[in-house]
Design a protein around this motif. Structure first.
Motif, PDB file in Angstrom:
ATOM      1  N   LYS A 352       0.858  -1.189   0.000  1.00 44.29           N
ATOM      2  CA  LYS A 352       0.000   0.000   0.000  1.00 44.29           C
ATOM      3  C   LYS A 352       0.893   1.237   0.000  1.00 44.29           C
ATOM      4  CE  LYS A 352      -3.177   0.178   3.199  1.00 44.29           C
ATOM      5  NZ  LYS A 352      -3.808   0.422   4.536  1.00 44.29           N
ATOM      6  N   PHE A 353       0.708   2.093  -1.020  1.00 42.42           N
ATOM      7  CA  PHE A 353       1.487   3.321  -1.120  1.00 42.42           C
ATOM      8  C   PHE A 353       0.718   4.485  -0.501  1.00 42.42           C
ATOM      9  CE2 PHE A 353       3.177   0.711  -4.577  1.00 42.42           C
ATOM     10  CZ  PHE A 353       4.527   0.792  -4.311  1.00 42.42           C
ATOM     11  N   ALA A 354       1.462   5.422   0.105  1.00 47.62           N
ATOM     12  CA  ALA A 354       0.844   6.535   0.826  1.00 47.62           C
ATOM     13  C   ALA A 354       0.351   7.604  -0.138  1.00 47.62           C
ATOM     14  CB  ALA A 354       1.844   7.134   1.801  1.00 47.62           C
ATOM     15  N   ASP A 355      -0.854   8.074   0.099  1.00 50.39           N
ATOM     16  CA  ASP A 355      -1.441   9.170  -0.677  1.00 50.39           C
ATOM     17  C   ASP A 355      -1.046  10.479   0.001  1.00 50.39           C
ATOM     18  OD1 ASP A 355      -2.886  10.739  -2.367  1.00 50.39           O
ATOM     19  OD2 ASP A 355      -4.847  10.209  -1.537  1.00 50.39           O
ATOM     20  N   LEU A 356       0.156  10.952  -0.294  1.00 49.96           N
ATOM     21  CA  LEU A 356       0.715  12.087   0.444  1.00 49.96           C
ATOM     22  C   LEU A 356      -0.031  13.389   0.178  1.00 49.96           C
ATOM     23  CD1 LEU A 356       4.547  11.376   0.097  1.00 49.96           C
ATOM     24  CD2 LEU A 356       2.987  10.733   1.947  1.00 49.96           C
ATOM     25  N   ASN A 357      -0.515  13.585  -1.048  1.00 51.43           N
ATOM     26  CA  ASN A 357      -1.208  14.852  -1.340  1.00 51.43           C
ATOM     27  C   ASN A 357      -2.723  14.749  -1.166  1.00 51.43           C
ATOM     28  OD1 ASN A 357      -1.796  13.270  -3.528  1.00 51.43           O
ATOM     29  ND2 ASN A 357      -1.040  14.705  -5.076  1.00 51.43           N
ATOM     30  N   GLN A 358      -3.178  13.592  -0.674  1.00 55.02           N
ATOM     31  CA  GLN A 358      -4.588  13.403  -0.326  1.00 55.02           C
ATOM     32  C   GLN A 358      -5.544  13.732  -1.477  1.00 55.02           C
ATOM     33  OE1 GLN A 358      -5.568  12.167   2.809  1.00 55.02           O
ATOM     34  NE2 GLN A 358      -3.351  11.809   2.965  1.00 55.02           N
ATOM     35  N   ASP A 359      -5.194  13.311  -2.708  1.00 53.48           N
ATOM     36  CA  ASP A 359      -6.091  13.571  -3.841  1.00 53.48           C
ATOM     37  C   ASP A 359      -6.809  12.304  -4.292  1.00 53.48           C
ATOM     38  OD1 ASP A 359      -4.024  12.176  -4.968  1.00 53.48           O
ATOM     39  OD2 ASP A 359      -3.706  13.545  -6.657  1.00 53.48           O
ATOM     40  N   GLY A 360      -6.708  11.227  -3.543  1.00 53.50           N
ATOM     41  CA  GLY A 360      -7.422  10.004  -3.844  1.00 53.50           C
ATOM     42  C   GLY A 360      -6.777   9.107  -4.880  1.00 53.50           C
ATOM     43  N   LYS A 361      -5.593   9.425  -5.327  1.00 57.88           N
ATOM     44  CA  LYS A 361      -4.901   8.580  -6.304  1.00 57.88           C
ATOM     45  C   LYS A 361      -3.395   8.700  -6.092  1.00 57.88           C
ATOM     46  CE  LYS A 361      -4.947  12.221  -9.852  1.00 57.88           C
ATOM     47  NZ  LYS A 361      -5.334  12.580 -11.229  1.00 57.88           N
ATOM     48  N   ILE A 362      -2.704   7.643  -6.487  1.00 58.88           N
ATOM     49  CA  ILE A 362      -1.246   7.627  -6.376  1.00 58.88           C
ATOM     50  C   ILE A 362      -0.661   7.922  -7.747  1.00 58.88           C
ATOM     51  CG2 ILE A 362       0.775   6.314  -5.656  1.00 58.88           C
ATOM     52  CD1 ILE A 362      -1.276   6.769  -3.437  1.00 58.88           C
ATOM     53  N   ASP A 363       0.058   9.053  -7.863  1.00 62.67           N
ATOM     54  CA  ASP A 363       0.711   9.387  -9.136  1.00 62.67           C
ATOM     55  C   ASP A 363       1.887  10.314  -8.855  1.00 62.67           C
ATOM     56  OD1 ASP A 363      -0.333  11.866  -8.620  1.00 62.67           O
ATOM     57  OD2 ASP A 363      -1.789  11.855 -10.244  1.00 62.67           O
ATOM     58  N   ARG A 364       2.536  10.769  -9.913  1.00 65.01           N
ATOM     59  CA  ARG A 364       3.720  11.604  -9.753  1.00 65.01           C
ATOM     60  C   ARG A 364       3.455  13.081 -10.032  1.00 65.01           C
ATOM     61  NH1 ARG A 364       7.466   9.980 -14.991  1.00 65.01           N
ATOM     62  NH2 ARG A 364       6.310  11.182 -16.559  1.00 65.01           N
ATOM     63  N   GLY A 365       2.192  13.471 -10.188  1.00 63.78           N
ATOM     64  CA  GLY A 365       1.864  14.873 -10.417  1.00 63.78           C
ATOM     65  C   GLY A 365       2.501  15.404 -11.684  1.00 63.78           C
ATOM     66  N   ALA A 366       2.984  16.646 -11.603  1.00 62.47           N
ATOM     67  CA  ALA A 366       3.657  17.270 -12.743  1.00 62.47           C
ATOM     68  C   ALA A 366       5.142  16.935 -12.768  1.00 62.47           C
ATOM     69  CB  ALA A 366       3.463  18.787 -12.704  1.00 62.47           C
ATOM     70  N   TYR A 367       5.576  16.144 -11.824  1.00 61.09           N
ATOM     71  CA  TYR A 367       6.975  15.728 -11.701  1.00 61.09           C
ATOM     72  C   TYR A 367       7.906  16.919 -11.523  1.00 61.09           C
ATOM     73  CZ  TYR A 367      10.438  12.036 -11.917  1.00 61.09           C
ATOM     74  OH  TYR A 367      11.418  11.142 -11.595  1.00 61.09           O
ATOM     75  N   THR A 368       7.467  17.871 -10.690  1.00 63.06           N
ATOM     76  CA  THR A 368       8.273  19.010 -10.288  1.00 63.06           C
ATOM     77  C   THR A 368       8.257  19.085  -8.767  1.00 63.06           C
ATOM     78  OG1 THR A 368       6.428  20.582 -10.321  1.00 63.06           O
ATOM     79  CG2 THR A 368       7.631  20.253 -12.395  1.00 63.06           C
ATOM     80  N   THR A 369       9.156  19.893  -8.207  1.00 61.85           N
ATOM     81  CA  THR A 369       9.164  20.022  -6.748  1.00 61.85           C
ATOM     82  C   THR A 369       7.918  20.727  -6.234  1.00 61.85           C
ATOM     83  OG1 THR A 369      10.414  22.097  -6.932  1.00 61.85           O
ATOM     84  CG2 THR A 369      11.677  20.047  -6.669  1.00 61.85           C
ATOM     85  N   ALA A 370       7.291  21.561  -7.086  1.00 62.51           N
ATOM     86  CA  ALA A 370       6.061  22.231  -6.682  1.00 62.51           C
ATOM     87  C   ALA A 370       4.878  21.275  -6.714  1.00 62.51           C
ATOM     88  CB  ALA A 370       5.797  23.435  -7.588  1.00 62.51           C
ATOM     89  N   ASP A 371       4.881  20.324  -7.638  1.00 66.83           N
ATOM     90  CA  ASP A 371       3.796  19.359  -7.751  1.00 66.83           C
ATOM     91  C   ASP A 371       4.384  17.973  -8.010  1.00 66.83           C
ATOM     92  OD1 ASP A 371       1.446  17.996  -8.089  1.00 66.83           O
ATOM     93  OD2 ASP A 371       1.002  18.821 -10.083  1.00 66.83           O
TER      94      ASP A 371
END
Length: 406
Positions: A352-371
């Motif tokens: 089970k991977f942690a949903d750190l940004n609490q958006d309901g899905k596990i992904d890498r966002g924009a792959y920047t330090t801001a997101d």
């Protein structure tokens, strides 16, 4: 062909019992020239006699290449001591390199240090039976690094002898678009500030040395800001980055001698430990992109691009918060389809991977330090708390020296 020449002069005038002075001045020059010529032909007539004259196959066009570069520099050092307890040293180098443009060939790199031997003060007489040396050191100095390709500041155009397009009944030669050059190119500079302590006890048998330092590396030779593909050529390297390193070093040694078989047995033991951390303080990465990771993202990886505030060696990945207990746990957890190619959730007991940004899905966002999505720093591949041990002895003309590091 590599050539070098060095010349230096030492001067040590006598200034009385209380003062010591030493001066050194010198000059050095280095030059390297490399040339290559390659000619190739295929088809041996007689395999046992390799000769161009005994070949009947095709011959390739000769390939010519090479480079030339040179360094020249002058250096000096002055040492002064008063009564063996107040010490000072000033040194410097003035270096020039053919690898840099005319307006930035030269660099001056000074250094200075002072030391106070507290153990030589009159009010330290009470410790002279067991304390041999108590020295406090303070230093600051810079070094230059000119290790770049010889023609990095010139725009190069490559000539191709025959194109793939027929023009005028033949295959004409052509050249490519010239490479871009950096706005400026000069010496990379490393400046270190150091505070040190030296202690020697029991007739110099027991010794301790400690240092704390901070190093600033400026004008680092790195890639420039990314250019769009339609620009036609790659982004040039230049003096675009800076970083800061904080570190410390400690060492403790014991050396002594005793009689063994009527002959002296000399032995020594030295233990060292050191650590440092480096942070990028300037880098051409406006979007603060993490680039691409080495290996599978679940196993962690190092960003292929740097950004301001990054600690060298940091590893990014997804944080594991346990294993799925049951189907209800799977259904109520954040959706992990982004990772299903490597870890498809089909049953309890899987990761089970942690949903750190609490958006309901596990992904890498924009792959920047801001997101970064659910990516985060999960470790660092840089060795920490390194240590070394020196062991050695000498007896009757037999000597052994070992060095252990970890």
């Amino acid at each position: 062909r590599y050539q070098s020449a060095n010349a230096y002069l030492n001067w040590s005038p006598k200034l009385g019992d209380d003062h010591t002075f030493k001066a050194l001045a010198g000059w050095n020059i280095e030059k390297q020239k490399y040339e290559t010529l390659t000619i190739k032909r295929e088809g041996f007539v007689t395999a046992s006699k390799p000769s161009f004259g005994l070949m009947n196959g095709t011959t390739t066009d000769p390939t010519v290449g090479g480079y030339i570069w040179s360094y020249v520099g002058a250096f000096f050092r002055f040492n002064y001591g008063y009564k063996g307890k107040y010490l000072a040293e000033v040194s410097g180098r003035y270096d020039g390199s053919s690898k840099f443009p005319t307006n930035s060939k030269w660099g001056f790199f000074p250094s200075a240090s002072v030391a106070w031997r507290v153990s030589e003060e009159p009010w330290m007489k009470w410790s002279e039976e067991w304390l041999d040396n108590f020295k406090i050191r303070l230093s600051a100095g810079s070094m230059g690094n000119g290790n770049v390709d010889p023609y990095s500041y010139t725009s190069e155009m490559t000539v191709v002898t025959a194109s793939d397009i027929v023009l005028g009944g033949g295959l004409p030669s052509y050249t490519t678009v010239g490479s871009t050059v950096p706005v400026s190119l000069t010496w990379e500079k490393s400046t270190t500030y150091d505070l040190g302590l030296d202690l020697d006890f029991l007739n110099n048998r027991l010794s301790f040395s400690g240092d704390y330092y901070r190093r600033y590396t400026t004008d680092m030779y790195t890639a420039s800001v990314a250019l769009p593909a339609v620009y036609g050529t790659g982004s040039p390297k230049g003096n675009n980055a800076e970083m800061k390193t904080d570190g410390w070093e400690l060492s403790l040694s014991w050396r002594d001698s005793f009689k063994l078989g009527g002959k002296p047995f000399d032995y020594s033991i030295k233990a060292m430990v050191w650590d440092n951390r480096t942070v990028v303080t300037k880098y051409e990465n406006a979007t603060r992109s993490l680039g691409t990771l080495k290996g599978y993202i679940q196993n962690g990886g190092s960003p292929s691009d740097f950004y301001e505030g990054m600690e060298l060696g940091e590893i990014w990945g997804y944080r594991v918060e346990g294993l799925f207990r049951d189907q209800e746990d799977i259904d109520s957890h954040a959706e992990q389809s982004f990772l299903q190619t490597l870890d498809k959730v089909t049953r309890p007991g899987q990761v089970k991977f942690a949903d750190l940004n609490q958006d309901g899905k596990i992904d890498r966002g924009a792959y920047t330090t801001a997101d970064p999505g659910d990516l985060t720093v999960i470790g660092n591949e840089t060795p920490r708390y390194c240590y070394g041990i020196n062991l050695g002895f000498n007896w009757n003309g037999i000597g052994i020296s070992t060095f252990w590091q970890g």
